[in-house]
Each structure stands twice: as C-alpha cells, then as structure tokens.
Design an enzyme around this catalytic site. Structure first.
Site, PDB file in Angstrom:
ATOM      1  N   SER A  46      37.734  51.680 -19.299  1.00  0.00           N
ATOM      2  CA  SER A  46      38.803  50.643 -19.724  1.00  0.00           C
ATOM      3  C   SER A  46      38.317  49.979 -20.896  1.00  0.00           C
ATOM      4  CB  SER A  46      38.921  49.358 -18.957  1.00  0.00           C
ATOM      5  OG  SER A  46      39.770  48.396 -19.195  1.00  0.00           O
ATOM      6  N   ALA A  47      39.500  50.003 -21.881  1.00  0.00           N
ATOM      7  CA  ALA A  47      39.313  49.455 -23.475  1.00  0.00           C
ATOM      8  C   ALA A  47      38.864  47.966 -23.731  1.00  0.00           C
ATOM      9  CB  ALA A  47      40.798  49.794 -24.189  1.00  0.00           C
ATOM     10  N   HIS A  48      39.397  47.305 -22.806  1.00  0.00           N
ATOM     11  CA  HIS A  48      39.287  45.716 -23.007  1.00  0.00           C
ATOM     12  C   HIS A  48      37.989  45.052 -22.750  1.00  0.00           C
ATOM     13  CE1 HIS A  48      40.263  43.528 -18.916  1.00  0.00           C
ATOM     14  NE2 HIS A  48      40.330  44.684 -18.720  1.00  0.00           N
ATOM     15  N   THR A  89      55.979  57.623 -21.689  1.00  0.00           N
ATOM     16  CA  THR A  89      55.540  57.749 -23.280  1.00  0.00           C
ATOM     17  C   THR A  89      54.170  56.904 -23.498  1.00  0.00           C
ATOM     18  OG1 THR A  89      58.002  57.662 -23.822  1.00  0.00           O
ATOM     19  CG2 THR A  89      56.358  57.259 -25.595  1.00  0.00           C
ATOM     20  N   CYS A 119      39.245  38.351 -11.665  1.00  0.00           N
ATOM     21  CA  CYS A 119      40.402  38.294 -10.753  1.00  0.00           C
ATOM     22  C   CYS A 119      40.311  37.697  -9.718  1.00  0.00           C
ATOM     23  CB  CYS A 119      41.033  39.807 -10.553  1.00  0.00           C
ATOM     24  SG  CYS A 119      39.492  40.804 -10.678  1.00  0.00           S
TER      25      CYS A 119
HETATM   26  C1  LIG Z   1      34.020  47.574 -12.418  1.00  0.00           C
HETATM   27  C2  LIG Z   1      35.411  47.079 -12.764  1.00  0.00           C
HETATM   28  N1  LIG Z   1      36.222  48.013 -12.272  1.00  0.00           N
HETATM   29  C3  LIG Z   1      37.561  48.012 -12.746  1.00  0.00           C
HETATM   30  C4  LIG Z   1      38.038  46.878 -13.404  1.00  0.00           C
HETATM   31  C5  LIG Z   1      39.549  46.902 -13.746  1.00  0.00           C
HETATM   32  O1  LIG Z   1      39.833  47.442 -15.299  1.00  0.00           O
HETATM   33  P1  LIG Z   1      41.114  46.906 -15.772  1.00  0.00           P
HETATM   34  O2  LIG Z   1      41.081  45.436 -16.003  1.00  0.00           O
HETATM   35  O3  LIG Z   1      41.155  47.613 -17.139  1.00  0.00           O
HETATM   36  O4  LIG Z   1      42.235  47.161 -15.183  1.00  0.00           O
HETATM   37  C6  LIG Z   1      37.223  45.870 -13.871  1.00  0.00           C
HETATM   38  C7  LIG Z   1      37.906  44.821 -14.516  1.00  0.00           C
HETATM   39  O5  LIG Z   1      37.716  43.739 -14.263  1.00  0.00           O
HETATM   40  C8  LIG Z   1      35.805  46.184 -13.549  1.00  0.00           C
HETATM   41  O6  LIG Z   1      34.934  45.152 -14.140  1.00  0.00           O
END
Ligand SMILES: Cc1ncc(COP(=O)(O)O)c(C=O)c1O
Length: 389
Positions: A204-206, A242, A331
């Site tokens: 994941s980029a962020h 897209t 989350c």
């Molecule tokens: C271990 C792990 N998997 C998956 C994710 C989900 O990634 P994204 O926020 O890019 O959906 C996260 C993000 O908190 C993560 O830390």
C-alpha cells in the site's frame, strides 16, 4: 517543541513527500489523459503507468507483469483472498490464516466462513509469532490458501515468512501463499525472486509516504485467481476501471524517495525505536513492551502498555503537546474494545487497555523522541496521581 507536530503514527499513515505531491499534481494538471486512449495524451499516461509498474516491480524484485494496481492495501488483500477462494469453492477446500491479521484479511475470512467456507485461524505466541506446529497440522492437499501478514501493524511482529512458505509448499505444493506485506514494504528488504514460496503479496502506498487509496498486489506468474469486478479489462482484467493515475504516479515516486532516504539512513528507524523504548521503560514505572523484543520486531513499530491508564486518555493528553500516537490499529482505535492482537498474545486486560503504539518514519528526529519520552512520563505520572488519590 510543543508548537511542533511530532507525528509518531506512521503505521496508520504517513505524510506524502513533496516529490509525491508534485508527481500527483503533474498527473492532474498536465498528464491527465486516460492510459487506454489511443492519442498522444493517452500514450503519455500509459507511459507513466508502465514506468510506475516497473518501479513497483523493481522494489519487490519481480516482473512488471506480476503487479496489479488496486485502490489500496485493503483491496489488494481482498483480491488475493476472494480471488483464490472463489476458484476453490469445492466442499473440502480449506483456508488458513492467523488470529492477528489486519481486519482487511480477517473480515474477508469471516465473511467467507459465513458463506460456508472452512477457515482455520492459527494461534500465535506471546511475541505474536504464528505457531508453526499448528500450521503443519492444518495444511493438507485440500488447503487452497494460506494468508499470513509479514509485519503486524499493532505490535510489529515479523513472521518467519520463509519458514512458513517452506512448510506450506513441502506439505502441499499447490496451496497458494498470500502475504499481507503492507507494513513490511519499505521497512524490510523484500526480494520476491528469492521468495518462490510466496504467490501473492499486498502493498500500500500511504504507509511509505505515498498517497492514500492506491496499492498493489503481486501475483506470481502462473497463479490463478479471479477478479472481483467486471469492467473494461484494465490491470490484466483483474482490476478493471480507469486507473488512479495521480495515485499510481505518487506511489512510484514514494518508492523512489524512500529508497534514497533509506540508503542514507539504514539504521535510523531502529535507533529511534530503541531510544524511545529504553527511555520509556527505564524511566516510567509499571509499563511493559508488548509483542517482540526491540531487536526482533519491525524497525518502525513499538507497542507499550501503561498499567492503570487508558490508552485513549493518553492519546488525547499527548495530542495537547503536539505528539500524535495511536492506541493500536487506526481503523479499530475509535472503538472502545480491546485489540484482537493484544488478546491473541495473551495480554491481561489492565495492560491491554493501556496500550499505545508509537510508529516511526525516517522523517522523525531523535529530539522528537526525547521530547516524547519526557511528555509521556509527565502525563503518566499526573494521571496516576489523579487515579490513585
Ligand atoms: C497490515 C495491514 N494490512 C492492510 C492494511 C490496509 O491498507 P489500506 O489502508 O491501504 O487499505 C493496513 C493499513 O492499516 C495494514 O497495516
């Protein structure tokens, strides 16, 4: 220092670099063509897409054809698991994961279970390491997929991915192995050519100073999975729609920026983590390090519990001094419940509710760490005086 922002929540997300923002703006303002268009603007966008895919592939040491861009880590995990599960719906098929996965993995398995799939959740030890005996016991030729994270996002445990992969393939060569590599990418050296037992790998980029809402799934050549959406055939027909071009260009730029910075400061993350952990454990009573030891864990994550103090109270008190941390996974931290990861490693409730995750980036400095140690000490002492009065 109090006026300054001390951001120690880099496992939740990171600040995009200036170059990332510039690369994204260029895509929005100048190179805004659709990579599927036949004209020159389409070709310019297609070139950015191709170069970005190659940058991601180089960072993982795989081929560009093995990279599918997604809307983030969550979608990459969903695509890997659902994509394999939907091709293996027969009655005997079994899926395996661990009890400490991110919700974007655990909830997919929970959902599949509700639809009738057989899922096995492997236990972990006190450090958060998956129990390899249980793994050996549950794998057989009917196991279609094993999904294990590389680095845990709450406590920083690094799983023995190589050993897990070997066990899986020795017992059942056709079982696919998915690794959620989202917290490992950019922090650990990843070389997928030398990890032939890994079939699917999410990033994941962020989490690496790129933009939110973009990620990628590595799909080893020859691995069969079905897409989750139907549409115009983009991303090898596995992720139609897209392409998020500003996001993808920003992702590639972040990879370039972070590789350069990491080369300049190869041990910085560990040094920040070591200083903070030692500073807190040595000067504050009744607190403990959760999960792996400083050396064993990932370089950028440390989880510490303060007995008698609620994690969220500490988070808000620290924020008043400009220090930003987390109670655990971003989350789930707004919900007042004990983290499934801290439960799985057997932490007692009084410590589990007082857990704080500090997570570092290469943009943090030692002075920020020293300031944080002092502020945490002051706040914890004040809160304890108040509670114990
Ligand atoms: C271990 C792990 N998997 C998956 C994710 C989900 O990634 P994204 O926020 O890019 O959906 C996260 C993000 O908190 C993560 O830390």
């Amino acid at each position: 220092m109090a006026n300054k922002e001390i951001y120690l929540d880099n496992s939740a997300t990171t600040k995009p670099t200036k170059n990332v923002v510039r690369a994204m703006l260029k895509c929005l303002e100048d190179d805004y063509g659709n990579p599927s268009s036949l004209h020159a603007m389409g070709l310019a966008a297609e070139k950015i897409l191709k170069n970005s895919r190659e940058t991601v592939a180089r960072a993982l040491n795989c081929s560009a054809q093995e990279i599918v861009f997604t809307s983030g880590g969550t979608e990459a995990n969903n695509l890997a698991i659902m994509g394999v599960a939907s091709l293996n719906k027969n009655k005997n098929s079994r899926l395996v994961t661990s009890t400490i996965e991110h919700p974007s993995v655990l909830n997919v398995f929970n959902g599949l279970e509700q639809m009738g799939a057989k899922v096995c959740y492997l236990p972990v030890d006190q450090r958060g390491v998956v129990d390899l005996h249980s793994l050996k016991e549950v794998i057989d030729k009917d196991t279609s997929l094993v999904s294990i994270m590389y680095v845990n996002n709450e406590i920083g445990t690094i799983q023995p991915i190589e050993e897990i992969g070997r066990i899986i393939k020795q017992i059942s060569p056709n079982t696919l192995f998915h690794v959620d590599g989202i917290q490992a990418f950019g922090k650990l050296d990843i070389d997928l050519k030398n990890m032939p037992y890994v079939d699917l790998f999410s990033i994941s980029a962020h989490k690496i100073h790129g933009p939110k809402g973009v990620g990628a799934l590595y799909i080893k050549k020859g691995t069969k999975l079905s897409g989750m959406m139907m549409g115009g055939g983009q991303e090898f027909d596995l992720r139609p729609g897209t392409e998020n071009m500003p996001g993808i260009a920003g992702f590639a730029q972040a990879i370039v920026d972070m590789a350069l910075l990491k080369e300049k400061h190869p041990n910085k993350l560990y040094m920040l983590k070591e200083r903070l952990t030692k500073g807190i454990l040595d000067t504050i009573d009744d607190c403990r390090l959760n999960g792996p030891s400083v050396k064993e864990g990932a370089p950028h994550i440390v989880n510490i519990s303060f007995n008698d103090i609620r994690g969220e109270v500490l988070v808000h008190a620290l924020e008043k001094y400009g220090v930003f941390v987390s109670t655990g996974a971003a989350c789930s931290s707004r919900r007042a419940r004990i983290s499934h990861v801290l439960r799985a490693i057997g932490l007692i409730d009084s410590f589990a509710i007082g857990a704080i995750r500090f997570s570092f980036s290469l943009f943090n400095e030692m002075e920020e760490i020293d300031y944080t140690i002092n502020i945490v000490k002051q706040i914890v002492e004040q809160l304890r005086k108040f509670i114990r009065r």
